[in-house]
Design a protein around this motif. Sequence first.
Motif, PDB file in Angstrom:
ATOM      1  N   PRO A 251       0.826  -1.208   0.000  1.00  0.00           N
ATOM      2  CA  PRO A 251       0.000   0.000   0.000  1.00  0.00           C
ATOM      3  C   PRO A 251       0.863   1.262   0.000  1.00  0.00           C
ATOM      4  CG  PRO A 251      -0.756  -1.561   1.668  1.00  0.00           C
ATOM      5  CD  PRO A 251       0.529  -2.098   1.136  1.00  0.00           C
ATOM      6  N   GLY A 252       0.547   2.183  -0.893  1.00  0.00           N
ATOM      7  CA  GLY A 252       1.264   3.445  -0.960  1.00  0.00           C
ATOM      8  C   GLY A 252       2.645   3.375  -1.568  1.00  0.00           C
ATOM      9  N   SER A 253       3.039   2.228  -2.093  1.00  0.00           N
ATOM     10  CA  SER A 253       4.405   2.042  -2.590  1.00  0.00           C
ATOM     11  C   SER A 253       4.628   2.660  -3.968  1.00  0.00           C
ATOM     12  CB  SER A 253       4.750   0.553  -2.660  1.00  0.00           C
ATOM     13  OG  SER A 253       3.960  -0.095  -3.651  1.00  0.00           O
ATOM     14  N   THR A 254       3.557   2.905  -4.712  1.00  0.00           N
ATOM     15  CA  THR A 254       3.555   3.321  -6.130  1.00  0.00           C
ATOM     16  C   THR A 254       4.162   2.266  -7.045  1.00  0.00           C
ATOM     17  OG1 THR A 254       5.672   4.547  -6.225  1.00  0.00           O
ATOM     18  CG2 THR A 254       3.726   5.755  -5.425  1.00  0.00           C
ATOM     19  N   ARG A 255       4.479   1.086  -6.511  1.00  0.00           N
ATOM     20  CA  ARG A 255       4.962  -0.028  -7.352  1.00  0.00           C
ATOM     21  C   ARG A 255       3.726  -0.734  -7.926  1.00  0.00           C
ATOM     22  NH1 ARG A 255      10.463  -1.755  -5.518  1.00  0.00           N
ATOM     23  NH2 ARG A 255      11.016  -0.562  -3.671  1.00  0.00           N
ATOM     24  N   ASN A 256       3.079  -0.054  -8.841  1.00  0.00           N
ATOM     25  CA  ASN A 256       1.831  -0.534  -9.430  1.00  0.00           C
ATOM     26  C   ASN A 256       2.067  -0.741 -10.926  1.00  0.00           C
ATOM     27  OD1 ASN A 256       1.103   0.448  -6.893  1.00  0.00           O
ATOM     28  ND2 ASN A 256      -0.070   2.157  -7.681  1.00  0.00           N
ATOM     29  N   TRP A 257       2.188  -1.969 -11.352  1.00  0.00           N
ATOM     30  CA  TRP A 257       2.620  -2.244 -12.725  1.00  0.00           C
ATOM     31  C   TRP A 257       1.563  -3.024 -13.495  1.00  0.00           C
ATOM     32  CZ3 TRP A 257       6.314   0.989 -12.599  1.00  0.00           C
ATOM     33  CH2 TRP A 257       7.188   1.068 -11.504  1.00  0.00           C
ATOM     34  N   ASP A 258       1.620  -2.897 -14.819  1.00  0.00           N
ATOM     35  CA  ASP A 258       0.755  -3.658 -15.711  1.00  0.00           C
ATOM     36  C   ASP A 258       1.466  -4.966 -16.057  1.00  0.00           C
ATOM     37  OD1 ASP A 258      -1.023  -4.581 -17.601  1.00  0.00           O
ATOM     38  OD2 ASP A 258      -1.078  -2.729 -18.776  1.00  0.00           O
ATOM     39  N   TYR A 259       0.869  -6.079 -15.662  1.00  0.00           N
ATOM     40  CA  TYR A 259       1.494  -7.392 -15.860  1.00  0.00           C
ATOM     41  C   TYR A 259       0.796  -8.230 -16.927  1.00  0.00           C
ATOM     42  CZ  TYR A 259       4.842  -7.363 -11.981  1.00  0.00           C
ATOM     43  OH  TYR A 259       5.907  -7.114 -11.158  1.00  0.00           O
ATOM     44  N   GLN A 328      -2.587   4.841  -6.270  1.00  0.00           N
ATOM     45  CA  GLN A 328      -2.224   5.338  -7.594  1.00  0.00           C
ATOM     46  C   GLN A 328      -0.703   5.298  -7.746  1.00  0.00           C
ATOM     47  OE1 GLN A 328      -4.190   9.238  -7.505  1.00  0.00           O
ATOM     48  NE2 GLN A 328      -5.850   8.412  -8.766  1.00  0.00           N
ATOM     49  N   PRO A 329      -0.185   5.376  -8.964  1.00  0.00           N
ATOM     50  CA  PRO A 329      -0.932   5.537 -10.210  1.00  0.00           C
ATOM     51  C   PRO A 329      -1.494   4.224 -10.756  1.00  0.00           C
ATOM     52  CG  PRO A 329       1.403   5.461 -10.672  1.00  0.00           C
ATOM     53  CD  PRO A 329       1.272   5.406  -9.173  1.00  0.00           C
ATOM     54  N   VAL A 330      -2.489   4.356 -11.630  1.00  0.00           N
ATOM     55  CA  VAL A 330      -2.956   3.231 -12.435  1.00  0.00           C
ATOM     56  C   VAL A 330      -2.196   3.291 -13.754  1.00  0.00           C
ATOM     57  CG1 VAL A 330      -4.898   2.216 -13.668  1.00  0.00           C
ATOM     58  CG2 VAL A 330      -5.229   3.146 -11.361  1.00  0.00           C
ATOM     59  N   ARG A 331      -1.498   2.216 -14.078  1.00  0.00           N
ATOM     60  CA  ARG A 331      -0.674   2.199 -15.291  1.00  0.00           C
ATOM     61  C   ARG A 331      -1.184   1.165 -16.288  1.00  0.00           C
ATOM     62  NH1 ARG A 331       3.574   2.557 -11.122  1.00  0.00           N
ATOM     63  NH2 ARG A 331       4.718   4.519 -11.359  1.00  0.00           N
ATOM     64  N   ILE A 332      -1.093   1.514 -17.564  1.00  0.00           N
ATOM     65  CA  ILE A 332      -1.256   0.532 -18.637  1.00  0.00           C
ATOM     66  C   ILE A 332      -0.016   0.623 -19.521  1.00  0.00           C
ATOM     67  CG2 ILE A 332      -3.764   0.514 -18.607  1.00  0.00           C
ATOM     68  CD1 ILE A 332      -3.715   2.364 -21.063  1.00  0.00           C
ATOM     69  N   GLY A 333       0.372  -0.517 -20.091  1.00  0.00           N
ATOM     70  CA  GLY A 333       1.680  -0.578 -20.740  1.00  0.00           C
ATOM     71  C   GLY A 333       2.752  -0.751 -19.679  1.00  0.00           C
ATOM     72  N   GLY A 566       0.251  -7.071  -4.718  1.00  0.00           N
ATOM     73  CA  GLY A 566       0.746  -7.242  -6.074  1.00  0.00           C
ATOM     74  C   GLY A 566      -0.346  -7.761  -6.987  1.00  0.00           C
ATOM     75  N   ASN A 567      -0.003  -7.914  -8.255  1.00  0.00           N
ATOM     76  CA  ASN A 567      -1.018  -8.345  -9.216  1.00  0.00           C
ATOM     77  C   ASN A 567      -1.488  -9.762  -8.912  1.00  0.00           C
ATOM     78  OD1 ASN A 567      -1.593  -6.173 -11.181  1.00  0.00           O
ATOM     79  ND2 ASN A 567       0.627  -6.217 -11.450  1.00  0.00           N
ATOM     80  N   PHE A 568      -2.737 -10.044  -9.341  1.00  0.00           N
ATOM     81  CA  PHE A 568      -3.423 -11.254  -8.889  1.00  0.00           C
ATOM     82  C   PHE A 568      -4.396 -11.732  -9.956  1.00  0.00           C
ATOM     83  CE2 PHE A 568      -7.155 -13.201  -7.004  1.00  0.00           C
ATOM     84  CZ  PHE A 568      -6.620 -14.127  -6.138  1.00  0.00           C
ATOM     85  N   PRO A 569      -4.490 -13.067 -10.099  1.00  0.00           N
ATOM     86  CA  PRO A 569      -3.537 -14.070  -9.637  1.00  0.00           C
ATOM     87  C   PRO A 569      -2.233 -13.931 -10.421  1.00  0.00           C
ATOM     88  CG  PRO A 569      -5.644 -15.070 -10.255  1.00  0.00           C
ATOM     89  CD  PRO A 569      -5.642 -13.682 -10.809  1.00  0.00           C
TER      90      PRO A 569
END
Length: 594
Positions: A251-259, A328-333, A566-569
């Motif tokens: 939470p709050g890490s900004t490590r939000n990636w599109d997998y 956030q952020p929400v990322r695509i690509g 992290g992303n799931f599953p």
Amino acid sequence: MTKHTYDLGLIGNCAFLALIRKDTSVAWLCWPRFDSSFVFGSLLDRNKGGDFSILPAAGPFDSHQYYQENTNVLCTEITTADGQYRVTDFAPRFPQYERYYKPLMLVRKLEPLAGAPRIRVECEPVGDYGRQPLNRRRSSNHIAFLGGDEEIRLTTNIPLTYILDSEDFALNETKYLVLTYGAPLEAPLESTAEQFLRATVEYWRKWVKSTSIGSFYQKQVVRSALALKIHQYEDTGAIIAASTTSLPEAPGSTRNWDYRFCWMRDTYYILTAFNNIGHFEEMERYFHYIADISTKVRDKYQPLYSISGSSDLIEQELDHLEGYLGNQPVRIGNDAYTHIQNDVYGQVLVALMPLYVDQRFVDPDRPNPEKLVYEALRLIRHTMDMPDAGLWEFRNIAQYHCYTYLFHWAGSHAAQRVARYLGNGDMAAEAAALVEEASRRIELCLDQQRGVYTNAIGSHHLDASTLQLILMGYLDPDSELARTHLVALEKELKTPEGLFYRYRHPDDFGTPETTFLICSFWYVEALACVGRLDEAIAEFEKLIRYTNHLGLLSEDVDAKTGSQWGNFPQAYSHVGLVNAAYRIAKKLDKPSFV
């Protein structure tokens, strides 16, 4: 802090995936491809993500969610004060006309189980990641949603007025909802839905029967195998890392990636998993996806590609979406496609080797092996003196990573095998020279005083990826160096709960807060390799507690709370479980002559 889990079920048919909440709402569904815009994305924004739910009209309720045994067919039972009902969700998949029928179709069967519960059905898909509302058009027995690239249609035997006006009604007989993208359902609703359900259940159960899975935690391995299977985009053979984007590593890490892409670095582990469960068809499709990419590479391989093999995965931030739980952020690509990750050349050689040395593969149209292998060896030689971002994709850090040299070593070994198969002495000699040079570089990562290999030449930091020195046979598992290396990694990277961090030194975003689940499964494999089998079993048993209520695994786990993040599953985590269970099972099945 309370424990966070993803209370979601996964369904799919190798053409699309969907995540269903325990309250029956569709939290995530992208159409027409895994990496397309969501049509339901409340996972990332409750207001802009659309809605497809079958909820009680009022009052509290209890939920029980489960899979029909040995299938990807999901059941959600809702109990209220006035009754009970079940929603069965599935994506049709079964053989038809010498192919697999896998339409862009979500089928929802709604059954009363007790009483006459009052329910409300909402269906509001959206376009362009929630920026485009769709127009509704009422027809005789369906609702069409228009304004996107293709028509989305809801065909149902529920009175359309109830859905269009959001009116609740008493559920006293079985109802069906079939949502389609593009080609609509034009066959009889009830009988077709039931036929598709029977055929889909039969398909999954036959698929499970065809797997080679031992008795060691068989139920967990089956669920992981089923989840992994539907992360393959069958049209091209690509396997995505996860079905979602922008679920935070912490939470709050900004490590939000599109997998929702295919990573070359995962190739070896994914193919190993399919081989370990004896699934040839998925291996072959994935082989050919990788081989197709390899024929168009000129100067370098990217770390990842789209499911179509496309190179450009331009990263964007979607500022209009609130993000998962406000993260956030929400990322695509994913900007990682621009990174330098030199382990990919060895990954490709290790992955494609069976096409040329495994007698099960007979394909007169396969790519020219000599050209492909020579090109990969050229790239290994060219990058031997080049620092890179490493498998963890550091954005502003370049080093001479031990893991990269390990795959230079492994890829060159694979090239030697292909050379022997082809009877090509020149290729074998070139590959042997690169094996020797890669080994020399790996040894430059050895900290003699501590008896451990560090993450990179000249670095004192440790990295869980160096567990692969044991797993891939670079280190003799019976050697003292394998033992001291493992002990040093345990001391620095293992948590008291048995989880493993990727590393503990700061990166571009600070120090990682959560553990990376596949590293924990690598640790289990390493324990089994070095003969610490009882510990391997005990650690494996700890790890399977970090699944959600359906046995599904996330990318990351908070060691202190056991929370999923992290992303799931995460396909990679399920690969880790399958391979760790296989490694242990092989040790347990080893005959004893004592």
